[in-house]
Design a protein around this motif. Structure first.
Motif, PDB file in Angstrom:
ATOM      1  N   MET A   1       0.823  -1.203   0.000  1.00  0.00           N
ATOM      2  CA  MET A   1       0.000   0.000   0.000  1.00  0.00           C
ATOM      3  C   MET A   1       0.860   1.258   0.000  1.00  0.00           C
ATOM      4  N   ALA A   2       1.971   1.218   0.727  1.00  0.00           N
ATOM      5  CA  ALA A   2       2.886   2.361   0.719  1.00  0.00           C
ATOM      6  C   ALA A   2       3.500   2.569  -0.662  1.00  0.00           C
ATOM      7  N   LYS A   3       3.762   1.472  -1.358  1.00  0.00           N
ATOM      8  CA  LYS A   3       4.301   1.562  -2.720  1.00  0.00           C
ATOM      9  C   LYS A   3       3.319   2.273  -3.640  1.00  0.00           C
ATOM     10  N   ALA A   4       2.027   1.985  -3.471  1.00  0.00           N
ATOM     11  CA  ALA A   4       1.015   2.684  -4.266  1.00  0.00           C
ATOM     12  C   ALA A   4       0.854   4.128  -3.805  1.00  0.00           C
ATOM     13  N   ALA A   5       0.941   4.352  -2.488  1.00  0.00           N
ATOM     14  CA  ALA A   5       0.772   5.710  -1.961  1.00  0.00           C
ATOM     15  C   ALA A   5       1.876   6.643  -2.439  1.00  0.00           C
ATOM     16  N   ILE A   6       3.085   6.115  -2.585  1.00  0.00           N
ATOM     17  CA  ILE A   6       4.190   6.941  -3.079  1.00  0.00           C
ATOM     18  C   ILE A   6       3.887   7.479  -4.468  1.00  0.00           C
ATOM     19  N   LYS A   7       3.112   6.728  -5.239  1.00  0.00           N
ATOM     20  CA  LYS A   7       2.726   7.152  -6.581  1.00  0.00           C
ATOM     21  C   LYS A   7       1.415   7.941  -6.576  1.00  0.00           C
ATOM     22  N   SER A   8       1.055   8.485  -5.397  1.00  0.00           N
ATOM     23  CA  SER A   8      -0.138   9.340  -5.244  1.00  0.00           C
ATOM     24  C   SER A   8      -1.430   8.579  -5.545  1.00  0.00           C
ATOM     25  N   HIS A   9      -1.501   7.344  -5.080  1.00  0.00           N
ATOM     26  CA  HIS A   9      -2.733   6.556  -5.194  1.00  0.00           C
ATOM     27  C   HIS A   9      -3.609   6.906  -3.992  1.00  0.00           C
ATOM     28  N   ALA A  10      -4.687   7.647  -4.234  1.00  0.00           N
ATOM     29  CA  ALA A  10      -5.489   8.201  -3.142  1.00  0.00           C
ATOM     30  C   ALA A  10      -6.099   7.132  -2.239  1.00  0.00           C
ATOM     31  N   PRO A  11      -6.740   6.048  -2.753  1.00  0.00           N
ATOM     32  CA  PRO A  11      -7.283   5.033  -1.845  1.00  0.00           C
ATOM     33  C   PRO A  11      -6.227   4.392  -0.957  1.00  0.00           C
ATOM     34  N   ALA A  12      -5.002   4.213  -1.481  1.00  0.00           N
ATOM     35  CA  ALA A  12      -3.931   3.646  -0.658  1.00  0.00           C
ATOM     36  C   ALA A  12      -3.547   4.606   0.460  1.00  0.00           C
ATOM     37  N   LEU A  13      -3.477   5.888   0.165  1.00  0.00           N
ATOM     38  CA  LEU A  13      -3.172   6.885   1.191  1.00  0.00           C
ATOM     39  C   LEU A  13      -4.234   6.875   2.287  1.00  0.00           C
ATOM     40  N   TYR A  14      -5.502   6.795   1.887  1.00  0.00           N
ATOM     41  CA  TYR A  14      -6.577   6.793   2.882  1.00  0.00           C
ATOM     42  C   TYR A  14      -6.552   5.522   3.726  1.00  0.00           C
ATOM     43  N   SER A  15      -6.284   4.373   3.102  1.00  0.00           N
ATOM     44  CA  SER A  15      -6.224   3.124   3.857  1.00  0.00           C
ATOM     45  C   SER A  15      -5.076   3.144   4.865  1.00  0.00           C
ATOM     46  N   LEU A  16      -3.957   3.699   4.475  1.00  0.00           N
ATOM     47  CA  LEU A  16      -2.846   3.829   5.420  1.00  0.00           C
ATOM     48  C   LEU A  16      -3.213   4.781   6.559  1.00  0.00           C
ATOM     49  N   ALA A  17      -4.008   5.808   6.255  1.00  0.00           N
ATOM     50  CA  ALA A  17      -4.467   6.718   7.307  1.00  0.00           C
ATOM     51  C   ALA A  17      -5.342   5.986   8.320  1.00  0.00           C
ATOM     52  N   VAL A  18      -6.254   5.137   7.837  1.00  0.00           N
ATOM     53  CA  VAL A  18      -7.119   4.359   8.735  1.00  0.00           C
ATOM     54  C   VAL A  18      -6.275   3.430   9.607  1.00  0.00           C
ATOM     55  N   ILE A  19      -5.240   2.847   9.009  1.00  0.00           N
ATOM     56  CA  ILE A  19      -4.344   1.970   9.773  1.00  0.00           C
ATOM     57  C   ILE A  19      -3.646   2.759  10.876  1.00  0.00           C
ATOM     58  N   GLN A  20      -3.217   3.966  10.578  1.00  0.00           N
ATOM     59  CA  GLN A  20      -2.547   4.799  11.577  1.00  0.00           C
ATOM     60  C   GLN A  20      -3.513   5.230  12.676  1.00  0.00           C
ATOM     61  N   PHE A  21      -4.728   5.582  12.310  1.00  0.00           N
ATOM     62  CA  PHE A  21      -5.713   6.005  13.304  1.00  0.00           C
ATOM     63  C   PHE A  21      -6.034   4.886  14.296  1.00  0.00           C
ATOM     64  N   ASN A  22      -6.074   3.646  13.807  1.00  0.00           N
ATOM     65  CA  ASN A  22      -6.470   2.518  14.652  1.00  0.00           C
ATOM     66  C   ASN A  22      -5.293   1.744  15.220  1.00  0.00           C
ATOM     67  N   GLY A  23      -4.097   2.007  14.729  1.00  0.00           N
ATOM     68  CA  GLY A  23      -2.961   1.170  15.124  1.00  0.00           C
ATOM     69  C   GLY A  23      -3.137  -0.250  14.642  1.00  0.00           C
ATOM     70  N   SER A  24      -3.731  -0.405  13.447  1.00  0.00           N
ATOM     71  CA  SER A  24      -4.040  -1.739  12.918  1.00  0.00           C
ATOM     72  C   SER A  24      -2.764  -2.544  12.707  1.00  0.00           C
ATOM     73  N   GLY A  25      -2.834  -3.820  13.031  1.00  0.00           N
ATOM     74  CA  GLY A  25      -1.685  -4.690  12.898  1.00  0.00           C
ATOM     75  C   GLY A  25      -0.747  -4.646  14.080  1.00  0.00           C
ATOM     76  N   GLY A  26      -1.040  -3.794  15.057  1.00  0.00           N
ATOM     77  CA  GLY A  26      -0.200  -3.684  16.246  1.00  0.00           C
ATOM     78  C   GLY A  26      -1.056  -3.540  17.482  1.00  0.00           C
ATOM     79  N   SER A  27      -0.553  -2.834  18.458  1.00  0.00           N
ATOM     80  CA  SER A  27      -1.288  -2.625  19.702  1.00  0.00           C
ATOM     81  C   SER A  27      -1.911  -1.225  19.704  1.00  0.00           C
ATOM     82  N   LYS A  28      -2.687  -0.950  20.730  1.00  0.00           N
ATOM     83  CA  LYS A  28      -3.347   0.343  20.834  1.00  0.00           C
ATOM     84  C   LYS A  28      -2.335   1.483  20.928  1.00  0.00           C
ATOM     85  N   SER A  29      -1.175   1.204  21.494  1.00  0.00           N
ATOM     86  CA  SER A  29      -0.150   2.230  21.633  1.00  0.00           C
ATOM     87  C   SER A  29       0.523   2.576  20.307  1.00  0.00           C
ATOM     88  N   ASP A  30       0.248   1.790  19.266  1.00  0.00           N
ATOM     89  CA  ASP A  30       0.846   2.051  17.959  1.00  0.00           C
ATOM     90  C   ASP A  30       0.070   3.076  17.149  1.00  0.00           C
TER      91      ASP A  30
END
Length: 352
Positions: free
Chosen positions: A121-150
Motif C-alpha cells: 500500500m505504501a508503494k502505491a501511496a508513493i505514486k499518489s494513489h489516493a485510496p492507498a493513502l486513505y487506507s494507510l491513514a485508517v491503519i494509523q488512526f487505529n494502530g491496525s496490525g499492532g497494539s493500541k499504543s501504535d
C-alpha cells in the motif's frame, strides 16, 4: 510489337499466412493497453490469454499489465487462488499502483501478512494513489496490525490530507471530522465544516456524472424504457440528499466476502467487521474499532464510515434513538426531542 498485358493475380493470404500475424506487436500492445485500462471485469483482460500464444505473450507484457484498472482486479472471494495471487504480483512488478493497493489490502487484512500488505500500500501511496493513502491513514488512526499504543493520529491526519488533496471523498470527509473533533490536529470547527461541505459537493458531482452515464447507456440499449431496477438511498453525506449510493471499491467488496465466508469467520474469532456496508475492513485485534456510543451494537473503523452509515442505515436502526422517538411526549416533554437532536449531532461528527 504490342505485348499482351499479364493478368493481375491476387495472392491467397489465407493460404499463406494468418493476417493477424502480420500486425506489429506495438499496435497490439497499444490496443491491449486500452482494453486493460477500460476492463469492466477480470475476464475482459484474461480472455485474450486463452485466445492464442501470441496474445498470451502480449497480454502479460509489463506495459499492458501496468495499465490495468481497478475492475480488472475485481476478483471474487470464491475465485481467489494462487494463480490470482501470482497475477496480481506480476502486475505489481510491472508498476501497477492499483494492483499494489489491491494486493496490499488482501495481504494486510485477509492473509494477515501485515508487513508485506502495508509495504504494498505504501508503494502505491508513493505514486499518489489516493485510496492507498486513505487506507494507510485508517491503519494509523487505529494502530491496525499492532497494539493500541501504535496509533499515530498525526500521521493519519497527514495521510488523510494528502488523499483529500488528490480528490478522495472519504479522506476529505474524515479530515473534516478530525478538524471538528480536534482528533490528531488542532480543533477548527469552521474549517472542518467547510471540508465536509466540499466532500458532499464532490460526492454529488460524482453521483450525477455516474447517473448520467448510466442513463445514456440505457437509452442506447433500451430506448426510453423506465429504469425500474434502480435503487435509491440517502446520499452518503452529512445532509441526507436522496441519490444512489456510490459503488464501493472492488477490494472492499472482496474483504467483506472473505470475512463473511467460512475461512474468514474462522480467522477472525473475536474480531468485528466495520458496520459500514461499503467498507469491509475487519479488526486486526479485539476491540480495535469504536462502537456507537448510543446503542453499542455497531462499530466503525473511522469517523467517515460512521457518518456515512448513520445517514444511510443506522439512524433508523439505533435502538436508543428509536426508544426515545417512540416515548410518549407527555413523559419526556421537549427534552426528549432535544436529546434526539443531540444524538444526531453526535453521530454526524463521528463520535463513537
Amino acid at each position: 510489337m504490342i505485348s499482351a498485358k499479364r493478368p493481375r493475380t491476387c495472392r491467397n493470404f489465407a493460404a499463406e499466412s494468418d493476417l493477424f500475424d502480420v500486425l506489429p506487436d506495438d499496435l497490439l500492445i497499444h490496443l491491449l493497453c486500452r482494453l486493460a485500462s477500460s476492463a469492466s471485469s477480470p475476464s475482459d483482460l484474461l480472455n485474450p490469454l486463452l485466445t492464442c500464444k501470441r496474445l498470451n505473450r502480449l497480454v502479460l507484457h509489463p506495459l499492458v499489465l501496468s495499465k490495468a484498472g481497478p475492475k480488472a482486479f475485481a476478483v471474487r472471494m470464491e475465485k481467489w487462488c494462487d494463480s490470482a495471487h501470482r497475477f496480481l504480483k506480476r502486475c505489481v512488478d510491472a508498476g501497477n499502483s492499483e494492483a499494489s493497493y489491491t494486493l496490499g489490502m488482501i495481504r494486510f487484512y485477509c492473509l494477515r501478512n501485515r508487513g508485506s500488505g502495508a509495504s504494498l500500500m505504501a508503494k502505491a501511496a508513493i505514486k499518489s494513489h489516493a485510496p492507498a493513502l486513505y487506507s494507510l491513514a485508517v491503519i494509523q488512526f487505529n494502530g491496525s496490525g499492532g497494539s493500541k499504543s501504535d496509533k499515530d493520529l498525526q500521521a493519519g491526519v497527514a495521510l488523510c490530507a494528502r488523499a483529500a488533496f488528490l480528490g478522495h471523498v472519504d479522506a476529505l470527509r474524515e479530515l473534516g471530522h478530525c478538524l471538528q473533533d480536534g482528533y490528531g490536529v488542532r480543533r477548527n470547527t469552521d474549517e472542518g465544516r467547510r471540508l465536509l461541505i466540499q466532500a458532499n459537493a464532490r460526492e454529488l458531482a460524482a453521483v450525477l456524472l455516474s447517473s448520467s452515464r448510466v442513463r445514456q447507456q440505457r437509452h442506447h440499449q433500451f430506448g426510453n424504457l423506465p429504469d425500474l431496477t434502480a435503487t435509491r438511498c440517502s446520499l452518503l453525506s452529512d445532509f441526507g440528499c436522496d441519490f444512489p449510493a456510490t459503488e464501493p471499491h472492488p477490494v472492499n467488496l472482496f474483504l467483506r466476502e472473505w470475512f463473511e465466508s467460512e475461512r474468514g469467520v474462522a480467522a477472525r474469532v473475536g474480531l468485528r467487521l466495520c458496520s459500514h456496508g461499503g467498507c469491509g475492513r475487519p479488526e486486526t485485534r479485539p476491540h480495535e474499532f469504536r462502537r456507537c456510543s448510543i446503542c453499542g451494537t455497531v462499530n466503525y473503523c473511522s469517523r467517515g464510515c460512521q457518518a456515512q452509515d448513520w445517514k444511510v442505515r443506522h439512524k433508523e436502526e439505533c435502538t436508543a434513538v428509536q426508544r426515545w422517538q417512540d416515548a410518549e411526549v407527555d413523559n419526556a416533554g421537549g427534552g426528549m426531542f432535544n436529546a434526539v437532536e443531540e444524538v444526531e449531532d453526535a453521530n454526524v461528527v463521528g463520535t463513537v
